[in-house]
Design a protein around this motif. Structure first.
Motif, mmCIF file in Angstrom:
data_model
loop_
_atom_site.group_PDB
_atom_site.id
_atom_site.type_symbol
_atom_site.label_atom_id
_atom_site.label_comp_id
_atom_site.label_asym_id
_atom_site.label_seq_id
_atom_site.Cartn_x
_atom_site.Cartn_y
_atom_site.Cartn_z
ATOM 1 N N MET A 1 0.838 -1.180 0.000
ATOM 2 C CA MET A 1 0.000 0.000 0.000
ATOM 3 C C MET A 1 0.888 1.250 0.000
ATOM 4 O O MET A 1 1.846 1.338 0.767
ATOM 5 N N LEU A 2 0.547 2.211 -0.820
ATOM 6 C CA LEU A 2 1.314 3.440 -0.943
ATOM 7 C C LEU A 2 1.065 4.358 0.241
ATOM 8 O O LEU A 2 -0.069 4.573 0.651
ATOM 9 N N GLN A 3 2.161 4.897 0.776
ATOM 10 C CA GLN A 3 2.082 5.870 1.861
ATOM 11 C C GLN A 3 3.006 7.034 1.522
ATOM 12 O O GLN A 3 4.151 6.828 1.111
ATOM 13 N N ILE A 4 2.509 8.262 1.684
ATOM 14 C CA ILE A 4 3.326 9.467 1.563
ATOM 15 C C ILE A 4 3.560 9.967 2.976
ATOM 16 O O ILE A 4 2.616 10.128 3.749
ATOM 17 N N ARG A 5 4.827 10.195 3.311
ATOM 18 C CA ARG A 5 5.124 10.657 4.673
ATOM 19 C C ARG A 5 6.328 11.584 4.658
ATOM 20 O O ARG A 5 7.074 11.652 3.687
ATOM 21 N N ASP A 6 6.510 12.284 5.780
ATOM 22 C CA ASP A 6 7.674 13.141 5.954
ATOM 23 C C ASP A 6 8.927 12.276 6.003
ATOM 24 O O ASP A 6 8.937 11.228 6.666
ATOM 25 N N ALA A 7 9.967 12.731 5.331
ATOM 26 C CA ALA A 7 11.233 12.005 5.363
ATOM 27 C C ALA A 7 11.905 12.200 6.715
ATOM 28 O O ALA A 7 11.779 13.248 7.350
ATOM 29 N N GLN A 8 12.615 11.189 7.138
ATOM 30 C CA GLN A 8 13.393 11.217 8.387
ATOM 31 C C GLN A 8 14.868 11.012 8.025
ATOM 32 O O GLN A 8 15.178 10.471 6.964
ATOM 33 N N SER A 9 15.738 11.388 8.925
ATOM 34 C CA SER A 9 17.171 11.212 8.655
ATOM 35 C C SER A 9 17.518 9.745 8.407
ATOM 36 O O SER A 9 18.430 9.440 7.646
ATOM 37 N N SER A 10 16.769 8.836 8.993
ATOM 38 C CA SER A 10 17.026 7.406 8.776
ATOM 39 C C SER A 10 16.677 6.956 7.352
ATOM 40 O O SER A 10 17.059 5.859 6.941
ATOM 41 N N ASP A 11 15.995 7.804 6.583
ATOM 42 C CA ASP A 11 15.619 7.479 5.204
ATOM 43 C C ASP A 11 16.677 7.902 4.190
ATOM 44 O O ASP A 11 16.526 7.645 2.997
ATOM 45 N N VAL A 12 17.739 8.567 4.651
ATOM 46 C CA VAL A 12 18.655 9.232 3.724
ATOM 47 C C VAL A 12 19.249 8.285 2.675
ATOM 48 O O VAL A 12 19.366 8.660 1.500
ATOM 49 N N ALA A 13 19.611 7.081 3.033
ATOM 50 C CA ALA A 13 20.222 6.164 2.059
ATOM 51 C C ALA A 13 19.225 5.793 0.966
ATOM 52 O O ALA A 13 19.582 5.761 -0.229
ATOM 53 N N GLN A 14 17.975 5.526 1.325
ATOM 54 C CA GLN A 14 16.974 5.181 0.317
ATOM 55 C C GLN A 14 16.627 6.388 -0.557
ATOM 56 O O GLN A 14 16.407 6.257 -1.759
ATOM 57 N N ILE A 15 16.590 7.576 0.042
ATOM 58 C CA ILE A 15 16.311 8.788 -0.731
ATOM 59 C C ILE A 15 17.425 9.002 -1.749
ATOM 60 O O ILE A 15 17.159 9.272 -2.932
ATOM 61 N N ALA A 16 18.665 8.881 -1.317
ATOM 62 C CA ALA A 16 19.811 9.057 -2.220
ATOM 63 C C ALA A 16 19.785 8.015 -3.334
ATOM 64 O O ALA A 16 20.107 8.326 -4.491
ATOM 65 N N ARG A 17 19.397 6.791 -3.011
ATOM 66 C CA ARG A 17 19.321 5.729 -4.022
ATOM 67 C C ARG A 17 18.299 6.081 -5.088
ATOM 68 O O ARG A 17 18.571 5.985 -6.286
ATOM 69 N N VAL A 18 17.109 6.514 -4.672
ATOM 70 C CA VAL A 18 16.055 6.876 -5.628
ATOM 71 C C VAL A 18 16.513 8.064 -6.474
ATOM 72 O O VAL A 18 16.390 8.041 -7.706
ATOM 73 N N HIS A 19 17.043 9.086 -5.835
ATOM 74 C CA HIS A 19 17.481 10.279 -6.559
ATOM 75 C C HIS A 19 18.533 9.908 -7.606
ATOM 76 O O HIS A 19 18.433 10.307 -8.771
ATOM 77 N N THR A 20 19.539 9.156 -7.209
ATOM 78 C CA THR A 20 20.609 8.771 -8.128
ATOM 79 C C THR A 20 20.061 7.964 -9.295
ATOM 80 O O THR A 20 20.348 8.262 -10.459
ATOM 81 N N HIS A 21 19.271 6.949 -9.002
ATOM 82 C CA HIS A 21 18.763 6.067 -10.059
ATOM 83 C C HIS A 21 17.876 6.812 -11.047
ATOM 84 O O HIS A 21 18.075 6.716 -12.263
ATOM 85 N N VAL A 22 16.901 7.551 -10.544
ATOM 86 C CA VAL A 22 15.947 8.227 -11.428
ATOM 87 C C VAL A 22 16.636 9.353 -12.202
ATOM 88 O O VAL A 22 16.412 9.508 -13.400
ATOM 89 N N TRP A 23 17.496 10.120 -11.539
ATOM 90 C CA TRP A 23 18.187 11.203 -12.219
ATOM 91 C C TRP A 23 19.040 10.657 -13.358
ATOM 92 O O TRP A 23 19.009 11.186 -14.465
#
Length: 174
Positions: A1-23
């Motif tokens: 199930m899709l959830q939109i939420r505020d990012a936390q510092s513990s999410d940084v590695a996954q955020i960087a992965r998505v940004h790098t891959h999609v960019w």
């Protein structure tokens, strides 16, 4: 199930992965090879670590998750260039290629617009690298209008961008 939420510092590695891959997928034919070398996963990790540590109340970073997997990211904040005027600036919006076309980008964008409105902004805008027709079409389909053009002074790659905006933030929130 899709959830939109505020990012936390513990999410940084996954955020960087998505940004790098999609960019990298999106900019393959648009960015110079030097940008690909410099804008690697380590660069993105440092960028997002700093962004998530910034306590600017106008800034907001959201993530889209399916289960525990981050499939999309977005950020909004103060305008970075005079062309944005008094509009909040959507700084980032990336959805993993396999998850595009399912409304995830729209949901992230609405979350960012709601945060911008809560921060006192009445309108939002963003820059799209010239040649990124898929992104331009996505924003136009959501009612964005071309405002102008600018050269992003980015620290590594100075890209030419078309600015799209919503002069009434309610256009995104409805």
């Amino acid at each position: 199930m899709l959830q939109i939420r505020d990012a936390q510092s513990s999410d940084v590695a996954q955020i960087a992965r998505v940004h790098t891959h999609v960019w990298r997928e999106t900019m393959r034919a648009l960015a110079p090879p030097s940008a690909f070398e410099a804008l690697d996963a380590n660069h993105r990790l440092r960028y997002w670590t700093a962004k998530l540590a910034d306590d600017d109340p106008h800034q907001h970073v959201a993530i889209a998750e399916i289960g525990s997997q981050v499939v999309g990211i977005g950020a909004v904040g103060r305008p970075s260039d005079p062309i944005f005027g008094s509009r909040a600036e959507i700084k980032n919006l990336y959805v993993m290629p396999d998850d595009q076309g399912q409304g995830i980008g729209t949901r992230i964008l609405k979350d960012l617009a709601a945060h911008a409105e809560a921060s006192g902004y009445r309108s939002v805008a963003l820059g799209v690298v010239k040649g990124n027709e898929r992104a331009a079409g996505f924003y136009e389909a959501l009612g964005a209008k071309k405002i102008g053009e600018f050269r992003d002074p980015g620290p590594i790659w100075r890209s030419d961008n078309v600015v799209y905006g919503w002069d009434e933030i309610d256009q995104l929130l409805s």
